[in-house]
Motif scaffolding. Structure first.
Motif, PDB file in Angstrom:
ATOM      1  N   LEU A   2       0.513  -1.224  -0.219  1.00  0.00           N
ATOM      2  CA  LEU A   2       0.091  -0.189  -0.471  1.00  0.00           C
ATOM      3  C   LEU A   2       1.365   1.002   0.220  1.00  0.00           C
ATOM      4  CD1 LEU A   2      -2.646  -0.907   2.769  1.00  0.00           C
ATOM      5  CD2 LEU A   2      -3.019  -1.055   0.144  1.00  0.00           C
ATOM      6  N   GLU A   3       0.361   2.466  -0.578  1.00  0.00           N
ATOM      7  CA  GLU A   3       0.991   3.596  -1.244  1.00  0.00           C
ATOM      8  C   GLU A   3       2.649   2.916  -1.214  1.00  0.00           C
ATOM      9  OE1 GLU A   3       0.099   6.292   2.357  1.00  0.00           O
ATOM     10  OE2 GLU A   3      -1.784   5.530   1.486  1.00  0.00           O
ATOM     11  N   GLY A   4       3.373   2.012  -1.665  1.00  0.00           N
ATOM     12  CA  GLY A   4       4.943   1.687  -1.778  1.00  0.00           C
ATOM     13  C   GLY A   4       5.439   1.725   0.042  1.00  0.00           C
ATOM     14  N   ARG A   5       4.718   1.535   0.764  1.00  0.00           N
ATOM     15  CA  ARG A   5       5.574   1.422   1.670  1.00  0.00           C
ATOM     16  C   ARG A   5       4.909   0.567   3.174  1.00  0.00           C
ATOM     17  NH1 ARG A   5       3.701   6.831   5.523  1.00  0.00           N
ATOM     18  NH2 ARG A   5       1.341   7.318   3.925  1.00  0.00           N
ATOM     19  N   TYR A   6       4.113   0.204   2.897  1.00  0.00           N
ATOM     20  CA  TYR A   6       2.736  -0.696   3.779  1.00  0.00           C
ATOM     21  C   TYR A   6       3.058  -2.223   3.409  1.00  0.00           C
ATOM     22  CZ  TYR A   6       1.323   3.194   6.066  1.00  0.00           C
ATOM     23  OH  TYR A   6       0.607   4.798   7.012  1.00  0.00           O
ATOM     24  N   HIS A   7       3.475  -3.147   4.192  1.00  0.00           N
ATOM     25  CA  HIS A   7       4.187  -4.202   3.114  1.00  0.00           C
ATOM     26  C   HIS A   7       3.309  -5.517   4.107  1.00  0.00           C
ATOM     27  CE1 HIS A   7       7.733  -3.475   1.628  1.00  0.00           C
ATOM     28  NE2 HIS A   7       7.644  -2.833   2.350  1.00  0.00           N
ATOM     29  N   ARG A   8       2.431  -6.257   3.336  1.00  0.00           N
ATOM     30  CA  ARG A   8       1.854  -7.320   3.523  1.00  0.00           C
ATOM     31  C   ARG A   8       2.315  -8.394   5.274  1.00  0.00           C
ATOM     32  NH1 ARG A   8       0.106 -10.432  -1.976  1.00  0.00           N
ATOM     33  NH2 ARG A   8      -0.898  -8.984  -3.012  1.00  0.00           N
ATOM     34  N   GLY A   9       1.499  -8.374   6.214  1.00  0.00           N
ATOM     35  CA  GLY A   9       1.775  -8.776   7.202  1.00  0.00           C
ATOM     36  C   GLY A   9       2.201 -10.537   6.732  1.00  0.00           C
ATOM     37  N   TYR A  42      -8.880 -17.175   0.517  1.00  0.00           N
ATOM     38  CA  TYR A  42      -6.518 -16.844   0.650  1.00  0.00           C
ATOM     39  C   TYR A  42      -6.055 -15.725   0.712  1.00  0.00           C
ATOM     40  CZ  TYR A  42      -8.456 -21.182  -2.011  1.00  0.00           C
ATOM     41  OH  TYR A  42      -8.674 -22.476  -2.529  1.00  0.00           O
ATOM     42  N   PHE A  43      -4.629 -15.552   0.985  1.00  0.00           N
ATOM     43  CA  PHE A  43      -4.218 -14.734   1.295  1.00  0.00           C
ATOM     44  C   PHE A  43      -3.822 -13.056   0.451  1.00  0.00           C
ATOM     45  CE2 PHE A  43      -3.158 -17.385   4.482  1.00  0.00           C
ATOM     46  CZ  PHE A  43      -3.018 -17.214   5.774  1.00  0.00           C
ATOM     47  N   TYR A  47      -5.841 -10.093   0.337  1.00  0.00           N
ATOM     48  CA  TYR A  47      -4.447  -8.528   0.236  1.00  0.00           C
ATOM     49  C   TYR A  47      -4.863  -7.544  -0.696  1.00  0.00           C
ATOM     50  CZ  TYR A  47      -1.812 -10.249   4.369  1.00  0.00           C
ATOM     51  OH  TYR A  47      -1.232 -10.710   5.480  1.00  0.00           O
ATOM     52  N   VAL A  48      -5.753  -8.682  -1.799  1.00  0.00           N
ATOM     53  CA  VAL A  48      -5.362  -7.797  -3.066  1.00  0.00           C
ATOM     54  C   VAL A  48      -6.827  -6.887  -3.259  1.00  0.00           C
ATOM     55  CG1 VAL A  48      -6.769  -8.007  -5.469  1.00  0.00           C
ATOM     56  CG2 VAL A  48      -4.420  -9.267  -4.933  1.00  0.00           C
ATOM     57  N   PHE A  49      -8.232  -7.827  -2.218  1.00  0.00           N
ATOM     58  CA  PHE A  49      -8.881  -7.005  -1.859  1.00  0.00           C
ATOM     59  C   PHE A  49      -8.672  -5.381  -0.946  1.00  0.00           C
ATOM     60  CE2 PHE A  49     -12.131  -6.825   1.677  1.00  0.00           C
ATOM     61  CZ  PHE A  49     -13.228  -5.928   1.363  1.00  0.00           C
ATOM     62  N   LEU A  50      -7.828  -5.655  -0.256  1.00  0.00           N
ATOM     63  CA  LEU A  50      -8.177  -4.777   0.690  1.00  0.00           C
ATOM     64  C   LEU A  50      -7.208  -3.597  -0.244  1.00  0.00           C
ATOM     65  CD1 LEU A  50      -6.010  -5.836   3.877  1.00  0.00           C
ATOM     66  CD2 LEU A  50      -8.298  -5.412   3.012  1.00  0.00           C
ATOM     67  N   GLU A  51      -5.521  -3.729  -1.380  1.00  0.00           N
ATOM     68  CA  GLU A  51      -5.062  -3.266  -1.987  1.00  0.00           C
ATOM     69  C   GLU A  51      -6.539  -2.421  -2.523  1.00  0.00           C
ATOM     70  OE1 GLU A  51      -1.267  -5.904  -2.012  1.00  0.00           O
ATOM     71  OE2 GLU A  51      -2.762  -5.886  -3.695  1.00  0.00           O
ATOM     72  N   LYS A  52      -7.270  -3.158  -3.595  1.00  0.00           N
ATOM     73  CA  LYS A  52      -8.178  -2.139  -4.456  1.00  0.00           C
ATOM     74  C   LYS A  52      -8.635  -1.250  -3.769  1.00  0.00           C
ATOM     75  CE  LYS A  52      -8.612  -5.681  -8.465  1.00  0.00           C
ATOM     76  NZ  LYS A  52      -8.924  -6.050  -8.744  1.00  0.00           N
ATOM     77  N   ILE A  96      -7.872  -0.521   7.496  1.00  0.00           N
ATOM     78  CA  ILE A  96      -6.666  -1.509   6.352  1.00  0.00           C
ATOM     79  C   ILE A  96      -5.326  -1.365   6.170  1.00  0.00           C
ATOM     80  CG2 ILE A  96      -6.808  -1.694   3.604  1.00  0.00           C
ATOM     81  CD1 ILE A  96      -8.902  -0.271   2.696  1.00  0.00           C
ATOM     82  N   ILE A  97      -5.102  -0.636   6.673  1.00  0.00           N
ATOM     83  CA  ILE A  97      -3.463  -0.248   6.337  1.00  0.00           C
ATOM     84  C   ILE A  97      -3.065  -1.561   8.429  1.00  0.00           C
ATOM     85  CG2 ILE A  97      -1.563   0.842   7.733  1.00  0.00           C
ATOM     86  CD1 ILE A  97      -2.421   3.384   6.320  1.00  0.00           C
ATOM     87  N   ARG A  98      -4.316  -1.427   9.105  1.00  0.00           N
ATOM     88  CA  ARG A  98      -3.228  -2.392  10.127  1.00  0.00           C
ATOM     89  C   ARG A  98      -3.821  -3.604  10.331  1.00  0.00           C
ATOM     90  NH1 ARG A  98      -6.183  -4.029  14.860  1.00  0.00           N
ATOM     91  NH2 ARG A  98      -8.419  -2.856  14.555  1.00  0.00           N
ATOM     92  N   PHE A  99      -4.826  -3.738   8.992  1.00  0.00           N
ATOM     93  CA  PHE A  99      -5.088  -5.328   9.131  1.00  0.00           C
ATOM     94  C   PHE A  99      -3.943  -5.472   7.655  1.00  0.00           C
ATOM     95  CE2 PHE A  99      -9.536  -6.716  10.479  1.00  0.00           C
ATOM     96  CZ  PHE A  99      -9.641  -6.519  11.648  1.00  0.00           C
ATOM     97  N   TYR A 100      -3.853  -4.968   6.753  1.00  0.00           N
ATOM     98  CA  TYR A 100      -3.319  -5.287   5.548  1.00  0.00           C
ATOM     99  C   TYR A 100      -1.443  -5.724   6.195  1.00  0.00           C
ATOM    100  CZ  TYR A 100      -0.571  -5.086   1.650  1.00  0.00           C
ATOM    101  OH  TYR A 100      -0.082  -5.042  -0.210  1.00  0.00           O
ATOM    102  N   THR A 101      -1.260  -4.173   7.467  1.00  0.00           N
ATOM    103  CA  THR A 101       0.144  -5.078   7.781  1.00  0.00           C
ATOM    104  C   THR A 101       0.251  -6.202   9.010  1.00  0.00           C
ATOM    105  OG1 THR A 101      -0.196  -3.251   9.114  1.00  0.00           O
ATOM    106  CG2 THR A 101       1.006  -2.980   7.237  1.00  0.00           C
ATOM    107  N   ASP A 102      -0.257  -6.708   9.480  1.00  0.00           N
ATOM    108  CA  ASP A 102      -0.463  -7.662  11.023  1.00  0.00           C
ATOM    109  C   ASP A 102      -0.023  -8.727   9.980  1.00  0.00           C
ATOM    110  OD1 ASP A 102      -1.108  -9.158  13.107  1.00  0.00           O
ATOM    111  OD2 ASP A 102      -3.022  -7.530  13.284  1.00  0.00           O
TER     112      ASP A 102
END
Length: 206
Positions: A2-9, A42-43, A47-52, A96-102
């Motif tokens: 996300l935004e080029g800085r938040y990575h998938r947990g 599916y992971f 994650y694609v859903f969160l990104e969109k 989204i950021i919190r769940f995405y990076t957890d």
């Protein structure tokens, strides 16, 4: 990302190296069975859903910023509507950021509709806190009456738009909430039982 800085947990590399029994793999990729629906999540799909959704919500936040900047200050109700949507969109982006990076809790991996239910309830709780004056939010003016009213009026529609869900998606919320509460109660009961056992052991040792 996300935004080029938040990575998938839970990255593909991490999942491949994991021995976690909750994580499974088939021809489509890594997945877990969701607690609320007992279905495969599916992971990659999650994650694609969160990104969109994040991209869509970010675009809406930019649109609202422009509207707030160009709307005359005497248009109180119009501004209140934009601010109400801002409350909803900002909470969505933060969640989204919190769940995405957890990367510590598999409980954040869920179906899109279940995630939508989580947001629905988060907005309702946040709205109540605003009404009680417990929240400092840049979207909330000194007198939040109109903003609160527009949150009540717009939050379901706004979330459906952001998620691109049909209306029936939120009609399932009772199912998710009931199951999540049930699992929470079970965990609390287990914790209480363990504390009771530990207390007995300590008393016996004394």
């Amino acid at each position: 990302m996300l935004e080029g800085r938040y990575h998938r947990g839970f990255s593909q590399e991490r999942l491949a190296a994991s021995n976690e029994p909750k994580v499974h793999k088939d021809d489509k990729g890594y997945f877990i069975m969701s607690l609320s629906e007992n279905t495969k999540v599916y992971f990659e799909d999650y994650y694609v859903f969160l990104e969109k959704t994040y991209a869509k919500a970010s675009a809406e936040r930019s649109r609202l910023n422009e509207k707030l900047f160009t709307t005359m200050s005497d248009k109180i109700e119009t501004l209140s509507y934009y601010r109400a949507r801002g409350v909803i969109v900002d909470l969505l982006l933060k969640t989204i950021i919190r769940f995405y990076t957890d990367g510590a809790n598999f409980g954040v991996i869920m179906t899109p509709w279940c995630f939508g239910t989580v947001l629905l309830e988060k907005v309702e709780v946040y709205r109540d806190r605003i009404g009680k004056g417990e929240v400092e939010d840049q979207n909330i003016p000194e007198y939040p009456y109109y903003v609160i009213n527009y949150i009540d009026e717009a939050y379901k529609k706004t979330l459906l738009e952001m998620f691109d869900f049909p209306e029936k998606a939120f009609k399932m919320r009772w199912q998710y909430s009931e199951l999540l509460n049930r699992y929470s109660k079970i965990l609390n009961d287990i914790t209480s039982s363990l504390n009771s056992v530990l207390g007995t052991i300590k008393n016996y040792g004394a």
